[in-house]
Write a protein that holds these residues in place. Structure first.
Motif, PDB file in Angstrom:
ATOM      1  N   ILE A 127     -16.033  -5.255 -15.388  1.00  0.00           N
ATOM      2  CA  ILE A 127     -16.782  -4.318 -16.024  1.00  0.00           C
ATOM      3  C   ILE A 127     -18.299  -4.055 -15.182  1.00  0.00           C
ATOM      4  O   ILE A 127     -18.760  -5.164 -15.252  1.00  0.00           O
ATOM      5  CB  ILE A 127     -16.904  -4.345 -17.682  1.00  0.00           C
ATOM      6  N   VAL A 128     -18.593  -3.095 -14.971  1.00  0.00           N
ATOM      7  CA  VAL A 128     -19.761  -2.924 -14.041  1.00  0.00           C
ATOM      8  C   VAL A 128     -20.649  -1.943 -14.899  1.00  0.00           C
ATOM      9  O   VAL A 128     -20.394  -0.727 -15.261  1.00  0.00           O
ATOM     10  CB  VAL A 128     -19.701  -2.129 -12.624  1.00  0.00           C
ATOM     11  N   THR A 133     -31.065   6.745 -13.836  1.00  0.00           N
ATOM     12  CA  THR A 133     -31.228   7.874 -14.476  1.00  0.00           C
ATOM     13  C   THR A 133     -30.187   8.018 -15.832  1.00  0.00           C
ATOM     14  O   THR A 133     -30.531   8.219 -16.829  1.00  0.00           O
ATOM     15  CB  THR A 133     -31.026   9.206 -13.482  1.00  0.00           C
ATOM     16  N   ALA A 134     -28.904   7.598 -15.351  1.00  0.00           N
ATOM     17  CA  ALA A 134     -27.997   7.450 -16.297  1.00  0.00           C
ATOM     18  C   ALA A 134     -27.411   6.293 -16.286  1.00  0.00           C
ATOM     19  O   ALA A 134     -27.975   5.226 -15.263  1.00  0.00           O
ATOM     20  CB  ALA A 134     -26.507   8.095 -15.817  1.00  0.00           C
ATOM     21  N   ILE A 135     -26.813   5.603 -17.334  1.00  0.00           N
ATOM     22  CA  ILE A 135     -26.295   4.100 -17.317  1.00  0.00           C
ATOM     23  C   ILE A 135     -24.669   4.493 -17.055  1.00  0.00           C
ATOM     24  O   ILE A 135     -24.199   5.358 -18.220  1.00  0.00           O
ATOM     25  CB  ILE A 135     -26.666   3.587 -18.831  1.00  0.00           C
ATOM     26  N   THR A 136     -24.287   3.746 -16.520  1.00  0.00           N
ATOM     27  CA  THR A 136     -22.702   3.704 -16.320  1.00  0.00           C
ATOM     28  C   THR A 136     -22.010   2.518 -16.688  1.00  0.00           C
ATOM     29  O   THR A 136     -22.437   1.407 -16.178  1.00  0.00           O
ATOM     30  CB  THR A 136     -22.368   4.175 -15.071  1.00  0.00           C
ATOM     31  N   VAL A 137     -20.925   2.758 -17.559  1.00  0.00           N
ATOM     32  CA  VAL A 137     -20.305   1.329 -17.618  1.00  0.00           C
ATOM     33  C   VAL A 137     -18.838   1.594 -17.363  1.00  0.00           C
ATOM     34  O   VAL A 137     -17.982   2.306 -17.907  1.00  0.00           O
ATOM     35  CB  VAL A 137     -20.298   1.097 -19.182  1.00  0.00           C
ATOM     36  N   VAL A 147     -10.885   2.348 -12.647  1.00  0.00           N
ATOM     37  CA  VAL A 147      -9.916   3.014 -13.663  1.00  0.00           C
ATOM     38  C   VAL A 147     -10.773   4.091 -14.635  1.00  0.00           C
ATOM     39  O   VAL A 147     -10.270   4.778 -15.471  1.00  0.00           O
ATOM     40  CB  VAL A 147      -9.125   2.186 -14.487  1.00  0.00           C
ATOM     41  N   GLY A 148     -12.221   4.332 -14.193  1.00  0.00           N
ATOM     42  CA  GLY A 148     -13.168   5.029 -15.014  1.00  0.00           C
ATOM     43  C   GLY A 148     -14.090   4.422 -15.991  1.00  0.00           C
ATOM     44  O   GLY A 148     -14.151   3.043 -15.516  1.00  0.00           O
ATOM     45  N   GLY A 149     -14.619   4.864 -16.960  1.00  0.00           N
ATOM     46  CA  GLY A 149     -15.538   4.350 -17.642  1.00  0.00           C
ATOM     47  C   GLY A 149     -16.504   5.293 -18.404  1.00  0.00           C
ATOM     48  O   GLY A 149     -15.854   6.236 -18.912  1.00  0.00           O
ATOM     49  N   ALA A 150     -17.845   5.179 -18.728  1.00  0.00           N
ATOM     50  CA  ALA A 150     -18.510   5.707 -19.607  1.00  0.00           C
ATOM     51  C   ALA A 150     -20.085   6.123 -18.832  1.00  0.00           C
ATOM     52  O   ALA A 150     -20.381   5.281 -18.052  1.00  0.00           O
ATOM     53  CB  ALA A 150     -18.870   4.907 -20.845  1.00  0.00           C
ATOM     54  N   ILE A 151     -20.497   7.162 -19.194  1.00  0.00           N
ATOM     55  CA  ILE A 151     -21.777   7.558 -18.754  1.00  0.00           C
ATOM     56  C   ILE A 151     -22.623   7.755 -19.753  1.00  0.00           C
ATOM     57  O   ILE A 151     -22.285   8.869 -20.587  1.00  0.00           O
ATOM     58  CB  ILE A 151     -21.635   8.976 -17.775  1.00  0.00           C
ATOM     59  N   LEU A 152     -23.751   7.409 -20.023  1.00  0.00           N
ATOM     60  CA  LEU A 152     -24.765   7.317 -21.026  1.00  0.00           C
ATOM     61  C   LEU A 152     -26.245   7.703 -20.363  1.00  0.00           C
ATOM     62  O   LEU A 152     -26.267   7.599 -19.210  1.00  0.00           O
ATOM     63  CB  LEU A 152     -24.834   6.124 -21.711  1.00  0.00           C
ATOM     64  N   VAL A 203     -24.933   0.148 -25.152  1.00  0.00           N
ATOM     65  CA  VAL A 203     -24.167  -0.606 -23.785  1.00  0.00           C
ATOM     66  C   VAL A 203     -23.440  -1.478 -24.403  1.00  0.00           C
ATOM     67  O   VAL A 203     -22.410  -1.883 -23.958  1.00  0.00           O
ATOM     68  CB  VAL A 203     -25.451  -0.822 -22.893  1.00  0.00           C
ATOM     69  N   ARG A 204     -23.834  -2.345 -25.461  1.00  0.00           N
ATOM     70  CA  ARG A 204     -23.158  -3.379 -25.880  1.00  0.00           C
ATOM     71  C   ARG A 204     -21.827  -2.790 -26.517  1.00  0.00           C
ATOM     72  O   ARG A 204     -20.688  -3.282 -26.143  1.00  0.00           O
ATOM     73  CB  ARG A 204     -23.824  -4.160 -26.855  1.00  0.00           C
ATOM     74  N   GLU A 205     -21.883  -1.686 -27.322  1.00  0.00           N
ATOM     75  CA  GLU A 205     -20.719  -1.226 -27.889  1.00  0.00           C
ATOM     76  C   GLU A 205     -19.915  -0.621 -26.928  1.00  0.00           C
ATOM     77  O   GLU A 205     -18.469  -0.701 -27.042  1.00  0.00           O
ATOM     78  CB  GLU A 205     -21.058  -0.079 -28.792  1.00  0.00           C
ATOM     79  N   THR A 206     -20.333   0.015 -25.885  1.00  0.00           N
ATOM     80  CA  THR A 206     -19.687   0.608 -24.740  1.00  0.00           C
ATOM     81  C   THR A 206     -18.731  -0.380 -23.899  1.00  0.00           C
ATOM     82  O   THR A 206     -17.487  -0.281 -23.768  1.00  0.00           O
ATOM     83  CB  THR A 206     -20.260   1.366 -23.893  1.00  0.00           C
TER      84      THR A 206
END
Ligand SMILES: Nc1ncnc2c1ncn2[C@@H]1O[C@H](COP(=O)(O)OP(=O)(O)OP(=O)(O)O)[C@@H](O)[C@H]1O
Ligand SMILES: CC(C)(CO)[C@@H](O)C(=O)NCCC(=O)O
Ligand SMILES: [K+]
Length: 258
Positions: A127-128, A133-137, A147-152, A203-206
């Protein structure tokens, strides 16, 4: 042919980051010898010229900002210390992208995934987390695919949104050196608390949800990078590895595979 000396560049929405790599070895994912950055909107070309060493080197970049890429490419053509300029697209980055529209993924996310994929234990997914500007997980499977992830929203981005969407809330500068008290006793302190502790929790929950969905035999290896994650990292209550300049190291690694 390994490219031992190069300049790697990460063109983001807020900052453009440059890194000089010398004697680069993929096995060790050698850290940069020196780095330099300027604002995406007011490029400090004189500062860049001063930072550049005497050597003429190849430049490799990932960009998520088209006009900043165009101006840097134009500069590279007139700067004699640039021997070649290569802008990666998703097809040239050495990682499988297992999602329906691979061309839409930010190249900074993919470059960070290249580095994490190289550094992870081969039987564990990764997990990266990258905070700008954005936080990506983002998730790299045990098979080594993005495989994708999340943008915050990043903390500064959230702060700007609060100021611009309200009458009474001021634009605050995020002071990451001092951990804010949870209970703010004025507007600014209250915003600092919400922005910081809210980001920590988000970030922790994501990460937790991404990890659950990966559902791997062995727990994912979690890599943190980006200026702001260093402040978030201590609050994660998770086994994480902080790696400086993960995107730039991914670019340097990718340059070895062209
Ligand atoms: N306006 C700024 N002026 C100087 N330094 C900044 C500024 N904004 C961010 N930084 C520095 O950049 C670090 C964040 O770097 P990072 O690459 O993670 O994000 P970014 O460059 O701000 O975002 P992006 O990569 O989306 O452009 C911060 O910790 C801070 O030190
Ligand atoms: C998410 C950001 C802004 C992070 O820098 C960048 O990776 C980007 O513009 N991405 C494009 C959209 C995507 O990655 O799906
Ligand atoms: K946009």
């Amino acid at each position: 042919m390994p490219v031992e000396s190069l300049v790697a560049i990460d063109i983001g929405n807020t900052r453009v980051h440059f890194a000089l790599f010398e004697n680069f070895h993929a096995d060790e994912v050698t850290p940069p010898v020196s780095t330099f950055s300027y604002s995406t909107y007011s490029s400090d070309i004189q500062g860049l010229r001063n930072w550049l060493s005497g050597d003429t080197l190849p430049w490799y970049t990932v960009s998520v900002h088209r006009s900043a890429l165009a101006s840097l490419e134009a500069f590279s053509k007139i700067e004699p210390r640039v021997s070649s300029f290569f802008a990666f697209d998703h097809k040239k980055l050495p990682i499988e992208i297992a999602i329906p529209s691979p061309e839409k993924v930010g190249l900074d996310r993919l470059a960070a995934a290249v580095a994490a994929n190289h550094m992870r234990q081969k039987d564990r997914p990764a997990i990266v987390v990258d905070a700008g500007t954005a936080i990506t997980v983002d998730a790299v499977s045990a098979q080594g695919e993005f495989v994708g992830g999340a943008i915050l929203p990043g903390m500064r981005t959230s702060a700007k949104a609060l100021a611009s969407q309200t009458d009474a809330l001021p634009q605050i500068t995020i002071d990451l050196e001092n951990k804010p008290a949870a209970i703010g006793t004025n507007t600014t302190e209250a915003m600092q608390s919400g922005l910081f502790w809210g980001s920590v929790g988000a970030v922790r929950e994501t990460i937790r949800r991404v990890s659950d969905q990966l559902n791997s035999d062995k727990p994912p290896q979690i890599f943190f990078s980006g200026g702001d994650v260093n402040y978030l990292a201590p609050w994660m209550d998770l086994d994480i590895e902080t790696v400086d300049h993960l995107v730039l190291r991914g670019v340097a690694l990718a340059a070895q595979t062209l």
